[in-house]
Design a protein around this motif. Structure first.
Motif, PDB file in Angstrom:
ATOM      1  N   LEU A  27      57.672 -22.507  27.829  1.00 24.26           N
ATOM      2  CA  LEU A  27      58.715 -21.834  28.605  1.00 24.26           C
ATOM      3  C   LEU A  27      58.508 -21.993  30.106  1.00 24.26           C
ATOM      4  CD1 LEU A  27      59.006 -18.521  26.564  1.00 24.26           C
ATOM      5  CD2 LEU A  27      60.675 -20.385  26.648  1.00 24.26           C
ATOM      6  N   ASN A  28      57.265 -22.139  30.526  1.00 21.98           N
ATOM      7  CA  ASN A  28      56.928 -22.293  31.937  1.00 21.98           C
ATOM      8  C   ASN A  28      56.902 -23.752  32.403  1.00 21.98           C
ATOM      9  OD1 ASN A  28      55.956 -19.703  33.519  1.00 21.98           O
ATOM     10  ND2 ASN A  28      55.346 -19.414  31.381  1.00 21.98           N
ATOM     11  N   GLU A  29      56.968 -24.678  31.462  1.00 16.35           N
ATOM     12  CA  GLU A  29      56.868 -26.103  31.802  1.00 16.35           C
ATOM     13  C   GLU A  29      58.111 -26.583  32.554  1.00 16.35           C
ATOM     14  OE1 GLU A  29      56.620 -30.401  29.503  1.00 16.35           O
ATOM     15  OE2 GLU A  29      55.815 -28.614  28.496  1.00 16.35           O
ATOM     16  N   ILE A  30      57.878 -27.361  33.603  1.00 16.78           N
ATOM     17  CA  ILE A  30      58.966 -27.987  34.346  1.00 16.78           C
ATOM     18  C   ILE A  30      58.869 -29.494  34.094  1.00 16.78           C
ATOM     19  CG2 ILE A  30      60.026 -28.400  36.602  1.00 16.78           C
ATOM     20  CD1 ILE A  30      58.642 -25.795  37.559  1.00 16.78           C
ATOM     21  N   PRO A  31      59.746 -30.031  33.240  1.00 22.21           N
ATOM     22  CA  PRO A  31      59.691 -31.467  32.935  1.00 22.21           C
ATOM     23  C   PRO A  31      59.998 -32.324  34.167  1.00 22.21           C
ATOM     24  CG  PRO A  31      61.051 -30.282  31.334  1.00 22.21           C
ATOM     25  CD  PRO A  31      60.777 -29.349  32.467  1.00 22.21           C
ATOM     26  N   ALA A  32      59.506 -33.521  34.152  1.00 25.54           N
ATOM     27  CA  ALA A  32      59.786 -34.464  35.249  1.00 25.54           C
ATOM     28  C   ALA A  32      61.296 -34.599  35.422  1.00 25.54           C
ATOM     29  CB  ALA A  32      59.152 -35.818  34.933  1.00 25.54           C
ATOM     30  N   GLY A  33      61.734 -34.575  36.657  1.00 24.72           N
ATOM     31  CA  GLY A  33      63.147 -34.716  36.965  1.00 24.72           C
ATOM     32  C   GLY A  33      63.910 -33.409  37.017  1.00 24.72           C
ATOM     33  N   PHE A  34      63.264 -32.299  36.662  1.00 24.07           N
ATOM     34  CA  PHE A  34      63.893 -30.984  36.701  1.00 24.07           C
ATOM     35  C   PHE A  34      63.247 -30.150  37.807  1.00 24.07           C
ATOM     36  CE2 PHE A  34      64.902 -32.535  32.527  1.00 24.07           C
ATOM     37  CZ  PHE A  34      66.139 -31.983  32.224  1.00 24.07           C
ATOM     38  N   ASN A  36      63.366 -26.572  37.613  1.00 26.10           N
ATOM     39  CA  ASN A  36      63.000 -25.259  37.097  1.00 26.10           C
ATOM     40  C   ASN A  36      62.663 -25.363  35.621  1.00 26.10           C
ATOM     41  OD1 ASN A  36      65.556 -25.076  35.720  1.00 26.10           O
ATOM     42  ND2 ASN A  36      66.491 -24.394  37.623  1.00 26.10           N
ATOM     43  N   ASN A  37      62.430 -24.217  35.006  1.00 26.52           N
ATOM     44  CA  ASN A  37      62.009 -24.189  33.612  1.00 26.52           C
ATOM     45  C   ASN A  37      62.881 -23.216  32.812  1.00 26.52           C
ATOM     46  OD1 ASN A  37      60.984 -21.629  34.351  1.00 26.52           O
ATOM     47  ND2 ASN A  37      58.979 -22.500  34.819  1.00 26.52           N
ATOM     48  N   ILE A  38      62.632 -23.134  31.523  1.00 26.95           N
ATOM     49  CA  ILE A  38      63.454 -22.293  30.661  1.00 26.95           C
ATOM     50  C   ILE A  38      63.316 -20.826  31.037  1.00 26.95           C
ATOM     51  CG2 ILE A  38      63.789 -21.494  28.284  1.00 26.95           C
ATOM     52  CD1 ILE A  38      63.006 -24.365  27.377  1.00 26.95           C
ATOM     53  N   ILE A  39      62.120 -20.382  31.313  1.00 25.37           N
ATOM     54  CA  ILE A  39      61.926 -18.962  31.607  1.00 25.37           C
ATOM     55  C   ILE A  39      62.603 -18.577  32.926  1.00 25.37           C
ATOM     56  CG2 ILE A  39      59.692 -19.008  32.790  1.00 25.37           C
ATOM     57  CD1 ILE A  39      58.923 -16.675  30.795  1.00 25.37           C
ATOM     58  N   TRP A  40      62.650 -19.506  33.892  1.00 25.20           N
ATOM     59  CA  TRP A  40      63.377 -19.214  35.136  1.00 25.20           C
ATOM     60  C   TRP A  40      64.867 -19.048  34.822  1.00 25.20           C
ATOM     61  CZ3 TRP A  40      67.524 -21.152  37.690  1.00 25.20           C
ATOM     62  CH2 TRP A  40      67.773 -20.633  38.967  1.00 25.20           C
ATOM     63  N   ASN A  41      65.426 -19.902  33.983  1.00 23.81           N
ATOM     64  CA  ASN A  41      66.842 -19.789  33.625  1.00 23.81           C
ATOM     65  C   ASN A  41      67.131 -18.463  32.935  1.00 23.81           C
ATOM     66  OD1 ASN A  41      68.597 -22.385  34.083  1.00 23.81           O
ATOM     67  ND2 ASN A  41      66.521 -23.063  33.660  1.00 23.81           N
ATOM     68  N   LEU A  42      66.224 -18.008  32.101  1.00 23.51           N
ATOM     69  CA  LEU A  42      66.378 -16.719  31.449  1.00 23.51           C
ATOM     70  C   LEU A  42      66.416 -15.599  32.487  1.00 23.51           C
ATOM     71  CD1 LEU A  42      66.443 -15.126  28.747  1.00 23.51           C
ATOM     72  CD2 LEU A  42      63.950 -15.105  28.843  1.00 23.51           C
ATOM     73  N   GLY A  43      65.450 -15.595  33.392  1.00 19.46           N
ATOM     74  CA  GLY A  43      65.427 -14.585  34.446  1.00 19.46           C
ATOM     75  C   GLY A  43      66.631 -14.672  35.362  1.00 19.46           C
ATOM     76  N   HIS A  44      67.092 -15.886  35.595  1.00 14.99           N
ATOM     77  CA  HIS A  44      68.227 -16.106  36.500  1.00 14.99           C
ATOM     78  C   HIS A  44      69.530 -15.521  35.959  1.00 14.99           C
ATOM     79  CE1 HIS A  44      70.802 -18.011  39.444  1.00 14.99           C
ATOM     80  NE2 HIS A  44      71.504 -18.544  38.452  1.00 14.99           N
ATOM     81  N   ILE A  45      69.796 -15.673  34.665  1.00 13.38           N
ATOM     82  CA  ILE A  45      71.065 -15.133  34.157  1.00 13.38           C
ATOM     83  C   ILE A  45      71.059 -13.605  34.199  1.00 13.38           C
ATOM     84  CG2 ILE A  45      71.637 -17.181  32.800  1.00 13.38           C
ATOM     85  CD1 ILE A  45      70.968 -15.558  30.257  1.00 13.38           C
ATOM     86  N   ILE A  46      69.901 -13.004  33.989  1.00 13.17           N
ATOM     87  CA  ILE A  46      69.803 -11.551  34.078  1.00 13.17           C
ATOM     88  C   ILE A  46      70.017 -11.106  35.519  1.00 13.17           C
ATOM     89  CG2 ILE A  46      68.285  -9.550  33.767  1.00 13.17           C
ATOM     90  CD1 ILE A  46      66.857 -11.303  31.551  1.00 13.17           C
TER      91      ILE A  46
END
Length: 153
Positions: A27-34, A36-46
């Motif tokens: 969830l904390n991993e930021i793949p090459a070319g991105f 942000n990460n999945i957990i940031w997107n979760l926090g962002h929508i909230i």
């Protein structure tokens, strides 16, 4: 608005399904070319929903101010988010929507400040803001699906 709240909840339940089989490291991993990460997107929508429904109406958001600061537009992941923080996010994901639905019925959002969003969409009142939430959430769900594909390769 009942259908809009239903759509928000379904989208957020799909976000919970998306993350259900991922480790905290993934969830904390930021793949090459991105950026942000999945957990940031979760926090962002909230945080975004809290900003447009509560801050834009002069009300105090339901989540802590640090969560809003960490996930508002223009931010990026700065720290590893641990499992305790994830549990808070998961709890807030649906509870904030349930509370917003109650607050709307109780006319809490009458003092809405119109806002022009970055994509040219103008929110004139809180109903516009609430109608925007499922669109915004779906964008970040889609982005997170792409992140998950990159992480699993």
């Amino acid at each position: 608005m009942e259908k809009t709240f239903y759509t928000i909840k379904i989208t957020r339940e799909n976000f919970l399904k998306l993350i259900s089989d991922l480790s905290i490291e993934s969830l904390n991993e930021i793949p090459a070319g991105f950026k942000n990460n999945i957990i940031w997107n979760l926090g962002h929508i909230i945080a975004s929903q809290q900003i447009i429904c509560y801050e834009f109406t002069g009300n105090t958001p339901l989540i802590e101010s640090q969560q809003i600061s960490n996930y508002r537009n223009g931010t990026k992941p700065e720290n590893f988010i641990n499992s305790d923080e994830l549990e808070v996010m998961k709890s807030n994901l649906l509870s904030t929507i349930d509370r917003t639905e109650i607050d709307l019925r109780n006319d809490l959002f009458e003092a809405f400040k119109p806002k022009l969003l970055q994509f040219g969409l103008k929110l004139e009142n809180v109903k516009d803001a609430i109608n925007y939430v499922p669109i915004h959430d779906a964008i970040h769900l889609g982005y997170s699906l792409a992140l998950k594909r990159m992480i699993n390769h």
